[in-house]
Structure formats: structure tokens, C-alpha cells
Write a protein that holds these residues in place. Structure first.
Motif, mmCIF file in Angstrom:
data_model
loop_
_atom_site.group_PDB
_atom_site.id
_atom_site.type_symbol
_atom_site.label_atom_id
_atom_site.label_comp_id
_atom_site.label_asym_id
_atom_site.label_seq_id
_atom_site.Cartn_x
_atom_site.Cartn_y
_atom_site.Cartn_z
ATOM 1 N N VAL A 22 49.074 -67.946 49.913
ATOM 2 C CA VAL A 22 48.735 -69.381 49.895
ATOM 3 C C VAL A 22 48.963 -69.997 51.272
ATOM 4 C CG1 VAL A 22 49.365 -71.615 48.927
ATOM 5 C CG2 VAL A 22 49.154 -69.623 47.427
ATOM 6 N N ALA A 23 50.058 -69.602 51.931
ATOM 7 C CA ALA A 23 50.345 -70.135 53.270
ATOM 8 C C ALA A 23 49.275 -69.700 54.271
ATOM 9 C CB ALA A 23 51.728 -69.661 53.728
ATOM 10 N N VAL A 24 48.818 -68.443 54.173
ATOM 11 C CA VAL A 24 47.790 -67.946 55.086
ATOM 12 C C VAL A 24 46.472 -68.672 54.849
ATOM 13 C CG1 VAL A 24 46.372 -65.936 55.664
ATOM 14 C CG2 VAL A 24 48.840 -65.694 55.443
ATOM 15 N N VAL A 25 46.074 -68.825 53.588
ATOM 16 C CA VAL A 25 44.807 -69.490 53.276
ATOM 17 C C VAL A 25 44.843 -70.947 53.731
ATOM 18 C CG1 VAL A 25 43.279 -70.209 51.404
ATOM 19 C CG2 VAL A 25 44.284 -67.933 51.355
ATOM 20 N N TRP A 26 45.945 -71.640 53.465
ATOM 21 C CA TRP A 26 46.064 -73.042 53.888
ATOM 22 C C TRP A 26 46.015 -73.146 55.413
ATOM 23 C CZ3 TRP A 26 45.932 -77.922 52.219
ATOM 24 C CH2 TRP A 26 46.487 -78.915 53.036
ATOM 25 N N SER A 27 46.703 -72.241 56.099
ATOM 26 C CA SER A 27 46.727 -72.297 57.556
ATOM 27 C C SER A 27 45.375 -71.937 58.157
ATOM 28 C CB SER A 27 47.808 -71.353 58.090
ATOM 29 O OG SER A 27 49.090 -71.711 57.602
ATOM 30 N N GLU A 28 44.645 -71.013 57.524
ATOM 31 C CA GLU A 28 43.318 -70.648 58.014
ATOM 32 C C GLU A 28 42.347 -71.828 57.903
ATOM 33 O OE1 GLU A 28 42.246 -68.108 59.540
ATOM 34 O OE2 GLU A 28 43.631 -66.468 59.172
ATOM 35 N N CYS A 29 42.520 -72.630 56.878
ATOM 36 C CA CYS A 29 41.607 -73.756 56.663
ATOM 37 C C CYS A 29 41.988 -74.993 57.467
ATOM 38 C CB CYS A 29 41.569 -74.122 55.172
ATOM 39 S SG CYS A 29 40.884 -72.834 54.116
ATOM 40 N N THR A 30 43.206 -75.025 58.006
ATOM 41 C CA THR A 30 43.667 -76.252 58.676
ATOM 42 C C THR A 30 44.193 -76.003 60.083
ATOM 43 O OG1 THR A 30 45.880 -75.991 57.704
ATOM 44 C CG2 THR A 30 44.277 -77.314 56.477
ATOM 45 N N PHE A 31 44.040 -74.785 60.630
ATOM 46 C CA PHE A 31 44.677 -74.517 61.923
ATOM 47 C C PHE A 31 43.981 -75.247 63.077
ATOM 48 C CE2 PHE A 31 41.305 -71.403 61.957
ATOM 49 C CZ PHE A 31 40.949 -71.288 63.294
ATOM 50 N N PHE A 32 42.767 -75.782 62.852
ATOM 51 C CA PHE A 32 42.079 -76.521 63.918
ATOM 52 C C PHE A 32 42.658 -77.919 64.103
ATOM 53 C CE2 PHE A 32 39.900 -77.333 59.941
ATOM 54 C CZ PHE A 32 39.739 -78.701 59.950
ATOM 55 N N SER A 33 43.424 -78.404 63.127
ATOM 56 C CA SER A 33 44.009 -79.746 63.214
ATOM 57 C C SER A 33 45.317 -79.674 64.000
ATOM 58 C CB SER A 33 44.264 -80.304 61.807
ATOM 59 O OG SER A 33 44.898 -81.556 61.874
ATOM 60 N N THR A 34 45.330 -80.301 65.164
ATOM 61 C CA THR A 34 46.534 -80.310 66.004
ATOM 62 C C THR A 34 47.331 -81.597 65.873
ATOM 63 O OG1 THR A 34 45.199 -81.123 67.864
ATOM 64 C CG2 THR A 34 45.510 -78.734 67.673
ATOM 65 N N ARG A 35 46.695 -82.691 65.468
ATOM 66 C CA ARG A 35 47.374 -83.961 65.252
ATOM 67 C C ARG A 35 46.853 -84.601 63.974
ATOM 68 N NH1 ARG A 35 47.392 -86.790 71.264
ATOM 69 N NH2 ARG A 35 48.596 -85.131 72.332
ATOM 70 N N PRO A 36 47.543 -84.525 62.883
ATOM 71 C CA PRO A 36 48.837 -83.852 62.705
ATOM 72 C C PRO A 36 48.683 -82.330 62.589
ATOM 73 C CG PRO A 36 48.090 -84.708 60.618
ATOM 74 C CD PRO A 36 47.070 -85.163 61.640
ATOM 75 N N VAL A 37 49.782 -81.633 62.775
ATOM 76 C CA VAL A 37 49.785 -80.168 62.650
ATOM 77 C C VAL A 37 49.879 -79.816 61.165
ATOM 78 C CG1 VAL A 37 50.967 -78.048 63.258
ATOM 79 C CG2 VAL A 37 50.881 -79.927 64.897
ATOM 80 N N LEU A 38 48.828 -79.183 60.657
ATOM 81 C CA LEU A 38 48.779 -78.844 59.235
ATOM 82 C C LEU A 38 49.037 -77.356 58.974
ATOM 83 C CD1 LEU A 38 45.659 -80.957 58.143
ATOM 84 C CD2 LEU A 38 48.087 -81.550 57.967
ATOM 85 N N SER A 39 48.828 -76.537 59.967
ATOM 86 C CA SER A 39 49.071 -75.118 59.784
ATOM 87 C C SER A 39 50.563 -74.861 59.590
ATOM 88 C CB SER A 39 48.552 -74.329 60.985
ATOM 89 O OG SER A 39 48.891 -72.964 60.879
ATOM 90 N N LEU A 40 50.926 -74.220 58.488
ATOM 91 C CA LEU A 40 52.337 -73.996 58.185
ATOM 92 C C LEU A 40 53.011 -73.119 59.224
ATOM 93 C CD1 LEU A 40 52.126 -73.463 54.313
ATOM 94 C CD2 LEU A 40 52.719 -75.539 55.566
ATOM 95 N N PHE A 41 52.299 -72.077 59.683
ATOM 96 C CA PHE A 41 52.898 -71.180 60.667
ATOM 97 C C PHE A 41 53.108 -71.904 61.994
ATOM 98 C CE2 PHE A 41 50.535 -68.391 57.739
ATOM 99 C CZ PHE A 41 51.590 -67.623 57.289
ATOM 100 N N ALA A 42 52.183 -72.785 62.369
ATOM 101 C CA ALA A 42 52.365 -73.561 63.593
ATOM 102 C C ALA A 42 53.553 -74.509 63.468
ATOM 103 C CB ALA A 42 51.094 -74.343 63.903
ATOM 104 N N VAL A 43 53.749 -75.101 62.287
ATOM 105 C CA VAL A 43 54.897 -75.984 62.063
ATOM 106 C C VAL A 43 56.201 -75.225 62.228
ATOM 107 C CG1 VAL A 43 56.096 -77.379 60.335
ATOM 108 C CG2 VAL A 43 53.615 -77.563 60.579
ATOM 109 N N PHE A 44 56.272 -74.032 61.627
ATOM 110 C CA PHE A 44 57.509 -73.246 61.713
ATOM 111 C C PHE A 44 57.812 -72.841 63.151
ATOM 112 C CE2 PHE A 44 56.409 -71.713 57.179
ATOM 113 C CZ PHE A 44 56.937 -72.888 56.656
#
Length: 375
Positions: free
Chosen positions: A175-197
């Protein structure tokens, strides 16, 4: 049930491999009898014979009349090109026959073990009992530590719950990978879970946490990607078989796929954690990977469009996997796949169950014969 289904399909492949082996060996026998010992191509025949199974070599050797000379006037001798083709066929059919034979023995042991687990689940003595002595684990570890009592608690009680817990953990990762794949282009706000961590650890300069988080994430992504490659079968010719049964062509083909998948997988991971400047749009120090391999900025329509929105298709892939659309399509095309609600699947399960019963009978006969020999 799934093991019975695999047994039915594997037996079909095994019978086909044995039939092809018989046909090719018959062709080798005819060629070997036509080309005598003093023929110029006899050394080619000897090379082909060395690739044949031992029992076929002995059978062909008994039927050879090496004292007969060849007749130059006859025009029925095969050409060197046809012998090269025959040599290639012999290598392929022998390897396929050995592969299916080994896979059948392994699958038979797995089926016997699963049946033993099902039988021992209702045991009141909490002692794991094997149906055949040959299936019992050996060695000092199993004799003193992995005792029948420990084996019963692990196989019948702890192992199912361990797999359930592991499935929950892997589901959260997915679920974390799928969510991050769909939102990693958003930098403001940061939506990718792996980028947040990673960014939270970056503020505290917690390098150990960053290394562990990156390692676990890349390991999970590689497991998902490469395990799929392990199961790919291209026309039943290129595929990886366990227990050292993979041919050289399949190894090269799989190695080629791995080499092609690894660079985009690394670039995708850098995009997930916003370490790729093409995604984060920030003036950061480039990573060692992007400094050597470059980024997707070369082609603007790919960097700003395809590269960002294409990973969202993973949602469609997840939906198709959840509803087994790929399995159902293969079933409609005639490729037999395991499906609980299919009549063909139930027939193959019954057939596989009968094949396992025959295999168990063969093991019992072999064990009894060994006991009589020892006596």
C-alpha cells in the motif's frame, strides 16, 4: 489443492518430455547405425552419443556393428549441418527430461509434506509423524533441536500465523509503494511516504535510519520485481527452474532482463524519495547514480509527462491482480490456471491427487525393497 493442480500440469509436461526424448533417441539410433566407425562423421556421432542418457548409450552400443565398413556409393548419410541440428535437439530434450523428472520428485515431496501437515493438525500427542521415513529431516539439528514436538508446533501452529503476520506486513508495504508511486510527483506538500520518512531522518542527520530505510525499501521493490521475472515463461522455453535445472539460454535471457530492469528500478526509487532533481525540482547535490546515469530531463515530454503519470498505472495492475484478470484471460485462451470456481481446475485437482497417490505407492514399494535388501 494447488499442489495437486501443479502435479497434474507437471505430469503432462513430463509425459511430453519423455515422448520427445524417445523420438529424438530413435533418430539418434538410426543415424548411429548408418554411420560406421571409419566414417569421417563418426566423431560427430560419438559427441552426440555422449550427451544421451546412460541407458540409451548402452542400448545403442549393443546394437552397433563397428566391424562393418561404410559404402561411399550410398547417398543416405546425413550432412554435418543436420548432425549439428540433431546435437542441439539431444541437448534440449535431455535437459528438459531431467528438469521435469527433478521437478516431479520435488513436487511429490512437497505434496507428501502438506498431506502430513494436514494429518498431524488433529494429532493429540503433538508429535509430528511423517508418512515415509525418507521424508523425515536428518542431521544433528533435527535430532536434538528440531524434534517431532518442535516440528509439530512449528508446522501446525506457528507457521500459519507467521505467514498471516507476514502477509499483513507485506500488504502495508505494498500500500505504501502504490500510494508513493501515485503521489511522488507532488513536492509541496510531500505526499510520498518514503520521501517523508527520508526527509524526517535528514533533519536529524540520522544516517543509520536512512541507510536501513533505503535498504528495506529497495529490497522490497527488488523482491516484487525479480520474483515476477523468476516466474516468467516465454513459450515454455526461457524460464528459470529451481535446483540447478535452468539451461544456459534461460540464464542469459533472465540476466538480460535483470540488467534492463535494475537501472529504471533505481531511478524510480530515487523519484519515490525525491532525490531525483527532475522530480523534486530543487537544487540539490546530485546522487552518485544520477551523476553517472543522468536523469529524465533530456526529453521534456517524458520528464514532465510520461515519467510522472505512467507509474499511476500500477493501480490498474493492482485491481487486475486482485480480481485475477490475468489468470482468467489465460484460462480463456486455453492456458490452464488455478482457479477455485473453475470446473477444469477441479478436474485437474482430482487428476493430480490420483497422480500423487501413485507416486506415494511407488515410494512405498521402493522403501520396502530397500528394507528387504538390508535384511
Amino acid at each position: 489443492m494447488k499442489t495437486y493442480f501443479k502435479a497434474s500440469k507437471l505430469m503432462t509436461e513430463k509425459a511430453d518430455a519423455e515422448e520427445n526424448l524417445e523420438d529424438v533417441m530413435e533418430e539418434v539410433r538410426k543415424v548411429s547405425e548408418s554411420i560406421k566407425y571409419n566414417h569421417p562423421l563418426r566423431k560427430c556421432i560419438d559427441t552426440i552419443l555422449r550427451k544421451c542418457p546412460v541407458d540409451y548409450q548402452e542400448k545403442m552400443g549393443r546394437n552397433m556393428d563397428d566391424y562393418e565398413d561404410f559404402d561411399d556409393k550410398q547417398n543416405t548419410y546425413p550432412t554435418e549441418k543436420s548432425l549439428v541440428k540433431l546435437h542441439k535437439q539431444v541437448i534440449y530434450v535431455v535437459q528438459r527430461h531431467n528438469r521435469t523428472r527433478v521437478q516431479w520428485q520435488i513436487l511429490l515431496q512437497q505434496a507428501i509434506h502438506l498431506e502430513d501437515v494436514a494429518k498431524n493438525e488433529t494429532s493429540l500427542s503433538h508429535q509430528f509423524v511423517h508418512s515415509f521415513p525418507s521424508c523425515e529431516p536428518a542431521g544433528w539439528f533435527c535430532r536434538y533441536i528440531y524434534t517431532p514436538t518442535v516440528e509439530w508446533y512449528w508446522e501446525c501452529l506457528l507457521k500459519p500465523w507467521f505467514y498471516r503476520l507476514l502477509s499483513v506486513v507485506l500488504t502495508l508495504f505494498s500500500v505504501a509503494v502504490v500510494w508513493s508511486e501515485c503521489t511522488f510527483f507532488s513536492t509541496r506538500p510531500v505526499l510520498s511516504l518514503f520521501a517523508v520518512f527520508i526527509q524526517l531522518a535528514e533533519r536529524d542527520y540520522n544516517y543509520l535510519y536512512i541507510e536501513m530505510a533505503c535498504f528495506i525499501t529497495i529490497f522490497f521493490l527488488c523482491t516484487c520485481v525479480y520474483s515476477t521475472v523468476f516466474r516468467i515463461r516465454v513459450f515454455n522455453y526461457y524460464y528459470l527452474a529451481s535446483h540447478h535445472q535452468t539451461d544456459a539460454y534461460s540464464l542469459q535471457f533472465s540476466g538480460m532482463l535483470f540488467c534492463r530492469l535494475t537501472p529504471p528500478l533505481c531511478l524510480n526509487f530515487l523519484g519515490l524519495i525525491h532525490m531525483d532533481s527532475a522530480i523534486s525540482h530543487q537544487q540539490k547535490l546530485q546522487t552518485a547514480y544520477t551523476s553517472i546515469m543522468g536523469s529524465m530531463r533530456v526529453l521534456s515530454f517524458i520528464a514532465n509527462g510520461f515519467y510522472i503519470y505512467y507509474p499511476m498505472l500500477i493501480v490498474i495492475l493492482c485491481i487486475a491482480t486482485y480480481f485475477s484478470l490475468g489468470t482468467r484471460c489465460l484460462n480463456l485462451l486455453g492456458f490452464q490456471q488455478f482457479m477455485d470456481d473453475s470446473e477444469m481446475t477441479s478436474d485437474l485437482i482430482d487428476e493430480g491427487k490420483e497422480l500423487i497417490r501413485r507416486g506415494e505407492t511407488g515410494i512405498m514399494i521402493t522403501v520396502s525393497g530397500q528394507n528387504q535388501t538390508n535384511r
